[in-house]
Design a protein around this motif. Structure first.
Motif, PDB file in Angstrom:
ATOM      1  N   LYS A 174       4.302   3.681   3.042  1.00 31.06           N
ATOM      2  CA  LYS A 174       4.549   4.442   1.816  1.00 31.06           C
ATOM      3  C   LYS A 174       5.942   5.061   1.768  1.00 31.06           C
ATOM      4  CE  LYS A 174      -0.299   5.497   1.028  1.00 31.06           C
ATOM      5  NZ  LYS A 174      -1.321   6.531   0.958  1.00 31.06           N
ATOM      6  N   ASP A 175       6.667   4.991   2.868  1.00 35.16           N
ATOM      7  CA  ASP A 175       8.018   5.537   2.928  1.00 35.16           C
ATOM      8  C   ASP A 175       8.925   4.764   1.959  1.00 35.16           C
ATOM      9  OD1 ASP A 175      10.140   7.169   4.391  1.00 35.16           O
ATOM     10  OD2 ASP A 175      10.874   5.106   4.692  1.00 35.16           O
ATOM     11  N   ASN A 176       9.802   5.465   1.249  1.00 35.96           N
ATOM     12  CA  ASN A 176      10.663   4.835   0.236  1.00 35.96           C
ATOM     13  C   ASN A 176      11.541   3.726   0.809  1.00 35.96           C
ATOM     14  OD1 ASN A 176       9.694   6.276  -1.925  1.00 35.96           O
ATOM     15  ND2 ASN A 176      11.219   7.898  -1.735  1.00 35.96           N
ATOM     16  N   ASP A 177      12.115   3.944   1.991  1.00 36.61           N
ATOM     17  CA  ASP A 177      12.950   2.907   2.600  1.00 36.61           C
ATOM     18  C   ASP A 177      12.125   1.675   2.950  1.00 36.61           C
ATOM     19  OD1 ASP A 177      15.217   4.481   2.401  1.00 36.61           O
ATOM     20  OD2 ASP A 177      14.966   5.342   4.409  1.00 36.61           O
ATOM     21  N   LEU A 204      10.061  -3.795   1.688  1.00 36.10           N
ATOM     22  CA  LEU A 204       8.917  -4.629   1.320  1.00 36.10           C
ATOM     23  C   LEU A 204       9.201  -5.439   0.054  1.00 36.10           C
ATOM     24  CD1 LEU A 204       5.792  -2.376   2.011  1.00 36.10           C
ATOM     25  CD2 LEU A 204       6.528  -4.404   3.267  1.00 36.10           C
ATOM     26  N   GLY A 205       9.943  -4.849  -0.879  1.00 37.88           N
ATOM     27  CA  GLY A 205      10.315  -5.570  -2.100  1.00 37.88           C
ATOM     28  C   GLY A 205      11.154  -6.799  -1.787  1.00 37.88           C
ATOM     29  N   LEU A 227       8.728 -14.017   0.795  1.00 40.45           N
ATOM     30  CA  LEU A 227       7.462 -14.592   1.245  1.00 40.45           C
ATOM     31  C   LEU A 227       6.516 -15.011   0.122  1.00 40.45           C
ATOM     32  CD1 LEU A 227       6.688 -12.313   4.313  1.00 40.45           C
ATOM     33  CD2 LEU A 227       7.571 -14.644   4.302  1.00 40.45           C
ATOM     34  N   TYR A 228       6.829 -14.651  -1.102  1.00 41.15           N
ATOM     35  CA  TYR A 228       5.937 -14.983  -2.213  1.00 41.15           C
ATOM     36  C   TYR A 228       5.652 -16.485  -2.330  1.00 41.15           C
ATOM     37  CZ  TYR A 228       3.770 -15.180  -6.776  1.00 41.15           C
ATOM     38  OH  TYR A 228       2.897 -15.431  -7.801  1.00 41.15           O
ATOM     39  N   GLU A 245      -0.971 -10.751  -3.524  1.00 38.50           N
ATOM     40  CA  GLU A 245       0.309 -10.997  -2.841  1.00 38.50           C
ATOM     41  C   GLU A 245       0.913  -9.740  -2.236  1.00 38.50           C
ATOM     42  OE1 GLU A 245       1.924 -10.473  -7.146  1.00 38.50           O
ATOM     43  OE2 GLU A 245       0.151 -11.406  -6.303  1.00 38.50           O
ATOM     44  N   HIS A 246       0.664  -8.585  -2.826  1.00 34.01           N
ATOM     45  CA  HIS A 246       1.221  -7.340  -2.295  1.00 34.01           C
ATOM     46  C   HIS A 246       0.555  -6.976  -0.966  1.00 34.01           C
ATOM     47  CE1 HIS A 246       3.355  -6.918  -6.035  1.00 34.01           C
ATOM     48  NE2 HIS A 246       2.216  -7.064  -6.691  1.00 34.01           N
TER      49      HIS A 246
END
Length: 128
Positions: A36-39, A44-45, A51-52, A119-120
């Motif tokens: 959950k950390d912003n960095d 992850l984005g 990887l999508y 996917e997430h």
């Protein structure tokens, strides 16, 4: 003599192996808190975009991934058995699949399929 051997040597080893193969739900929750950390979310984005295509290749026709699909991915990329035993993969997957099911019920009470991830959660599962 055989009973003593089983009780003294084999059962303790079997118990130890079971402990090493399982994953504590608290352990998974701690790891998910880190995500959950912003960095970490920013990272992850980036990972998601990379990887999508793999997700779409292994997912079913409805865009979901069941454990059998994730297991195939894990074998193909050496996650199983090189890094994690199948029992841990199964525990991680089912924990996230339960999370997905609990958080995707629509207002009209239609249920999403159980035992699947999107996917997430696929990306989060790989990061865990």
């Amino acid at each position: 003599a055989m009973i003593a051997l089983v009780e003294d040597k084999i059962l303790p080893l079997e118990s130890k192996l079971n402990i090493e193969r399982t994953v504590d739900d608290g352990e998974i929750e701690k790891l998910m808190e880190i995500l959950k950390d912003n960095d970490v979310l920013e990272l992850l984005g980036i990972v998601h975009k990379t990887l999508y295509p793999y997700y779409t290749f292994y997912a079913d026709d409805n865009g979901y991934m069941q454990f059998k699909h994730f297991s195939n991915f894990s074998k193909d990329f050496g996650i199983f058995p090189d890094y994690l035993p199948k029992a841990k993969l199964f525990k991680f997957f089912n924990t996230l699949a339960g999370f997905y099911k609990d958080n995707t019920k629509g207002p009209d009470s239609t249920e999403e399929p159980s035992g699947v991830i999107d996917e997430h959660l696929f990306i989060e599962l790989l990061v865990l």
